[in-house]
Design a protein around this motif. Structure first.
Motif, PDB file in Angstrom:
ATOM      1  N   SER A 123      18.003  13.850 -15.433  1.00 30.67           N
ATOM      2  CA  SER A 123      19.233  13.597 -14.670  1.00 30.67           C
ATOM      3  C   SER A 123      20.106  12.541 -15.332  1.00 30.67           C
ATOM      4  N   GLY A 126      23.070  14.032 -16.635  1.00 29.06           N
ATOM      5  CA  GLY A 126      23.958  14.638 -15.654  1.00 29.06           C
ATOM      6  C   GLY A 126      25.237  13.857 -15.459  1.00 29.06           C
ATOM      7  N   GLU A 127      26.156  14.456 -14.735  1.00 31.23           N
ATOM      8  CA  GLU A 127      27.503  13.903 -14.590  1.00 31.23           C
ATOM      9  C   GLU A 127      27.515  12.515 -13.956  1.00 31.23           C
ATOM     10  N   ASN A 269      23.539  15.672  -9.266  1.00 31.89           N
ATOM     11  CA  ASN A 269      24.253  15.517 -10.536  1.00 31.89           C
ATOM     12  C   ASN A 269      25.743  15.306 -10.340  1.00 31.89           C
ATOM     13  N   LYS A 303      26.714  22.973 -12.616  1.00 29.56           N
ATOM     14  CA  LYS A 303      26.058  22.354 -11.465  1.00 29.56           C
ATOM     15  C   LYS A 303      25.271  23.410 -10.693  1.00 29.56           C
ATOM     16  N   MET A 312      20.065  19.176  -8.747  1.00 29.56           N
ATOM     17  CA  MET A 312      19.959  18.722 -10.134  1.00 29.56           C
ATOM     18  C   MET A 312      19.780  19.901 -11.074  1.00 29.56           C
TER      19      MET A 312
END
Length: 393
Positions: A123, A126-127, A269, A303, A312
Motif C-alpha cells: 500500500s 498506493g495513491e 488506496n 483502484k 487496496m
C-alpha cells in the motif's frame, strides 16, 4: 512478460486476483496449494491452472520467473527459500519470515543468486501513501517533528468472523490472525509508509501484551496490543499503536512546523490526504477546522472497490517487482526495505513489558516515488468565502 505463479490459495490469494483483474500487465500462469480441494476451487473460480506442488509451479514459471508466496506466515521462510534456491524471484506476503535471522538469510540467498525478493504490504505504492510522501518532500507542513499512527481494528475476537469469506469462498484465517498477532499482521501497513517517508528506524521503545487470551479460540494467542515509539535516523519520532481490542482507528497524523497532514485509513488506496494549517488567532493557536485536500495532477493507478475492511490494490507490489525483473532494474520495494520493516515489526511484537531501547541492526535506502507521484497539483486561489475542500501543493 514475466511468468508469475502463486503458492497458497487461501483468503488473501483472492485479494491479489481481484487486483490483477485491473492490472492487465499481470497474468498468473498457475497456482498451487497443499490442500487439493482449496487449490481446485481457486483454479476454477479464477480460471487459472492448478499445479500439483511447488516444484511443478517453479518449473512452470521457469528460471527468472516470479512466485508469489501467499502461504501461512509459518511457511513463508521455507517456501521462499525453496523458490530462491531454484532460481526464481519471490514476492512474499508479510512477514518476510517469523525470525529475523531467517529473513536475513532469504535476503542473503537472493543477493548471492542475483534474484529479487520483496514483501507485502504494498500500500506504500498506493495513491494515499504517495500523496503523503510527496507532501512531506514538498515541505507542505514544514519540517516534520512527530507522527501518530493508529492500527486499531476493534474487538475482533467478538466479531462474526466465522461468516467472513473471500470471493472464492475461503474462510477468513482466524487461527493465523490470533496466533501470529495483530502487530505482525498489521504494523507493516504504516511502517512501510513511515520508513518510505523518513528513512530507517534507528531505535525503538515498545511494549506488547496479550490482554484478552480467553477471547481467542487458539492455544497460543499472540499479543493483541502493542505500542511503539520509533526514533528515525532523520530525527522524526513516531508513535505506532496496533490492537484488535480498541475501537476502529486507522488514522495517521503527521505533525510539522506549519500544520498537520492527515489520512483516515491506510487500507484505502484512494483515501483523502488533507492538510490543516496552524495559525495564531487572537490569543490562541488554532489548527484550521477547514482542511485542504491534496491531489496529484494526473491519473495514478487502478483502484478497487471496498471488499471487507479494505480497498487496496494488492497487485502494485508484484507489478513493481515484475517490471524490475523485465527491465533489469531495482524495484521500489527492495529486499533491504522488506528486511528492515520485518526487523522493526518483530521487535515491536516481541517487546513484552520491556521498557528498554532496542537498536535496529538493519537499514534501507530511500524508496523512489511512483512515476505519477513526483509532484502535487498546484495550489488554487480560493474565492472569498469559499468553504469546500481545495487542492493544495
Amino acid at each position: 512478460m514475466v511468468k508469475i505463479g502463486i503458492v497458497g490459495t487461501g483468503y488473501v490469494a483472492d485479494l491479489y486476483m481481484q487486483s490483477f483483474a485491473v492490472l492487465p500487465a499481470v497474468a498468473i500462469i498457475g497456482a498451487t496449494d497443499a490442500e487439493p480441494d482449496r487449490r481446485a476451487r481457486f483454479a476454477r473460480h479464477w480460471n487459472v491452472a492448478a499445479l500439483d506442488d511447488v516444484d511443478a509451479l517453479i518449473a512452470a514459471v521457469g528460471a527468472g520467473g516470479l512466485i508469489l508466496n501467499l502461504t501461512n506466515p509459518s511457511a513463508h521462510f521455507e517456501i521462499s527459500l525453496r523458490c530462491l534456491e531454484a532460481g526464481v524471484h519471490v514476492y512474499s506476503e508479510k512477514p518476510l519470515a517469523l525470525e529475523l535471522v531467517e529473513a536475513q538469510h532469504l535476503c542473503d540467498v537472493a543477493r548471492e543468486k542475483g534474484l529479487l525478493i520483496a514483501s507485502a504490504p504494498c500500500s506504500v505504492l498506493g495513491e494515499s501513501a504517495q500523496l503523503m510522501a510527496a507532501a512531506v518532500r514538498a515541505a507542505v507542513p514544514g519540517r516534520i517533528r512527530l507522527v501518530y499512527a493508529e492500527l486499531d481494528d476493534d474487538y475482533v475476537s467478538q466479531a462474526p468472523y466465522d461468516r467472513w469469506s473471500s470471493r472464492s469462498g475461503i474462510p477468513w484465517p482466524s487461527r493465523d490472525e490470533f496466533e501470529v498477532g495483530c502487530t505482525i499482521e498489521h504494523a507493516g501497513y504504516y511502517l512501510t509508509w513511515l520508513i518510505a517517508m523518513f528513512g530507517s528506524v534507528e531505535s525503538l521503545v515498545a511494549v506488547s501484551a496479550c490482554l484478552a487470551p480467553d477471547q481467542m479460540a487458539v492455544d497460543r494467542p499472540a499479543p493483541d496490543f502493542s505500542v511503539a515509539t520509533l526514533f528515525f535516523e532523520s530525527g522524526v519520532v513516531a508513535r505506532l499503536t496496533c490492537s484488535i481490542l480498541a475501537p476502529h482507528n486507522h488514522g495517521l497524523v503527521v505533525i510539522g512546523d506549519k500544520g498537520v497532514l492527515e489520512v483516515d485509513d491506510c487500507w484505502d488506496n484512494a483515501g483523502p490526504v488533507r492538510f490543516r494549517r496552524r495559525f495564531p488567532f487572537r490569543r490562541k493557536l488554532v489548527t484550521s477546522p477547514i482542511s485542504q485536500r491534496l491531489r496529484f495532477p494526473a491519473p495514478t493507478h487502478p483502484k478497487l472497490p471496498r471488499f471487507g475492511a479494505a480497498s487496496m490494490n494488492f497487485g502494485l507490489g508484484p507489478l513493481d517487482l515484475a517490471e524490475a525483473i523485465a527491465g533489469n532494474h531495482a524495484p521500489r520495494l527492495t529486499a533491504e526495505f522488506a528486511l528492515h520493516v520485518t526487523e522493526v515489526t518483530l521487535a515491536i511484537h516481541a517487546a513484552g513489558n520491556s521498557s528498554g531501547i532496542k537498536k535496529m541492526e538493519t537499514r534501507c535506502s530511500p524508496v523512489a516515488p511512483m512515476p505519477w507521484a513526483t509532484h502535487l497539483r498546484r495550489r488554487p486561489r480560493w474565492p472569498v468565502g469559499r468553504r469546500p475542500e481545495a487542492d493544495v501543493a
